[in-house]
Write an enzyme that holds these catalytic residues in place. Sequence first.
Site, PDB file in Angstrom:
ATOM      1  CE  LYS A  80      -7.075   1.687   6.949  1.00 44.26           C
ATOM      2  NZ  LYS A  80      -7.198   0.301   6.590  1.00 44.26           N
TER       3      LYS A  80
HETATM    4  C1  LIG Z   1      -6.400  -0.056   5.321  1.00 46.19           C
HETATM    5  C2  LIG Z   1      -5.480  -1.196   5.402  1.00 46.19           C
HETATM    6  C3  LIG Z   1      -4.247  -1.191   4.733  1.00 46.19           C
HETATM    7  C4  LIG Z   1      -3.851  -0.125   3.762  1.00 46.19           C
HETATM    8  O1  LIG Z   1      -3.759   1.150   4.294  1.00 46.19           O
HETATM    9  P1  LIG Z   1      -3.849   2.413   3.318  1.00 46.19           P
HETATM   10  O2  LIG Z   1      -3.396   3.542   4.176  1.00 46.19           O
HETATM   11  O3  LIG Z   1      -5.258   2.534   2.875  1.00 46.19           O
HETATM   12  O4  LIG Z   1      -2.903   2.158   2.182  1.00 46.19           O
HETATM   13  C5  LIG Z   1      -3.389  -2.261   4.906  1.00 46.19           C
HETATM   14  N1  LIG Z   1      -3.728  -3.305   5.679  1.00 46.19           N
HETATM   15  C6  LIG Z   1      -4.920  -3.362   6.320  1.00 46.19           C
HETATM   16  C7  LIG Z   1      -5.215  -4.547   7.179  1.00 46.19           C
HETATM   17  C8  LIG Z   1      -5.833  -2.319   6.192  1.00 46.19           C
HETATM   18  O5  LIG Z   1      -7.014  -2.394   6.822  1.00 46.19           O
END
Ligand SMILES: *Cc1c(COP(=O)(O)O)cnc(C)c1O
Length: 422
Positions: free
Chosen positions: A203
């Site tokens: 992210k």
């Molecule tokens: C990565 C992601 C998540 C989940 O996040 P994590 O921290 O990996 O649990 C949820 N929604 C979207 C759209 C994502 O890209």
Amino acid sequence: MSKLALHGGTPVRSTPLPPNYPGAVVYGKEEAELASKVIYAQSPFRYYGPNMQGAVEALENAIVQDFDAKYALAVTSGTAALIVAMKALGIGYGDKVIVPANTFIATPGAVVCCNAVPVYCDVDDSLNLDPNDLERVYDEDVKAIIVVPILGNPVDMDPVMAFAKSKHIAVIEDMAQSCGVRYKGRYAGTIGDIGTFSFQMNKIVTSGEGGAVVTRDVSLLERAIRYHDQGVLRHRTRYGIDSPDELFAFSGQNYRMSELAGAVMLEQWKKLPTIVGSMKTHHDRIAAELEAEIPGIRYRACPDPDGSIGSNLGIVFPTAAGAASFNQALNAENVQSYVLYGGKPVYMNPSLFHMRSAEKNNFPYDYPFKQPVSISENMCPRAVDLIPRTVYIPMSPVLSDRDAADIVEAAVKVHRALQVFA
Ligand SMILES: *Cc1c(COP(=O)(O)O)cnc(C)c1O
């Protein structure tokens, strides 16, 4: 015309571009020093211990301040944030939640983990949820809409909020991929009832794992705090909440963020404007240069270009086959790009397509809805059409001007060889 690397020619770059981890590639002494402070203080837990550093609380305060939010609660992941958000809203067995057909599996997965059933809304040319498709998928069992700004572009929130208001249902903004995105001047994540963030490695800003929940509603905050802990309410004085556990406690999960993650995230958070500024500058310049060189090139639509963080340039091709060959040839030039999620809507994931949960009797899919949920491959035709036709080029915040020029050169070279826009 130079020969494509895919066909044995010399690649535009001899080495790959910087890896596509916007937050992690700018890790430095700031993260190391604050994490070290937590270690040397021997105090890795946010709620008690010796010589507490207060990193998680400082992170929450920074989120509130920088995003003009009211309350923020740090949690262990973006998935945890989605679950906490839905539990705060009281969503559960017998409820449906609308999610976009173009998202990561965690969005509908969290719905199932909250004992509700996801229903899928189609996308528009923005590759995000199409507000005009909400009425089609809505029925009286729907309790919330989760919007997901995919890969750095905002969702068109005004019509989504108007629809939700007309049906008296909640809006959750799953900001996992798009921390820092704005819509009409406001930070996305603060527009709906609850915003959720992920700080996982892929992210925009990261502590490896981590997440946050943002809301303006103190009663949602209270339920979120309780659910992310063991149902209890610590530090009551911080928010002036005074509901007694005897009346308000319930069983929670433990999704508390550690001080080590908090320390790394607090320093990452301070870098968010720099990361976004760099990505957006490269994105806009590369988009303009490609537009000049490639007649007929089309980009993913965006309801508010100023609010995009430019983390990815989405190019929409006339055909899926053209997109796939462009992508493959570009990668061979050592310029990273990708088609998202194997080119398929999220509901094509086996667990979602076959509507399987981990629970006995297939709870919660077993609920006897008046309008039963069914899934078929083509139920969201624009997602089926657009996802495999879209190639994303990620914009690392540490791209040099030379790297950016290589991206343009490689894309133009591949275009001239393949003529996929002709
Ligand atoms: C990565 C992601 C998540 C989940 O996040 P994590 O921290 O990996 O649990 C949820 N929604 C979207 C759209 C994502 O890209």
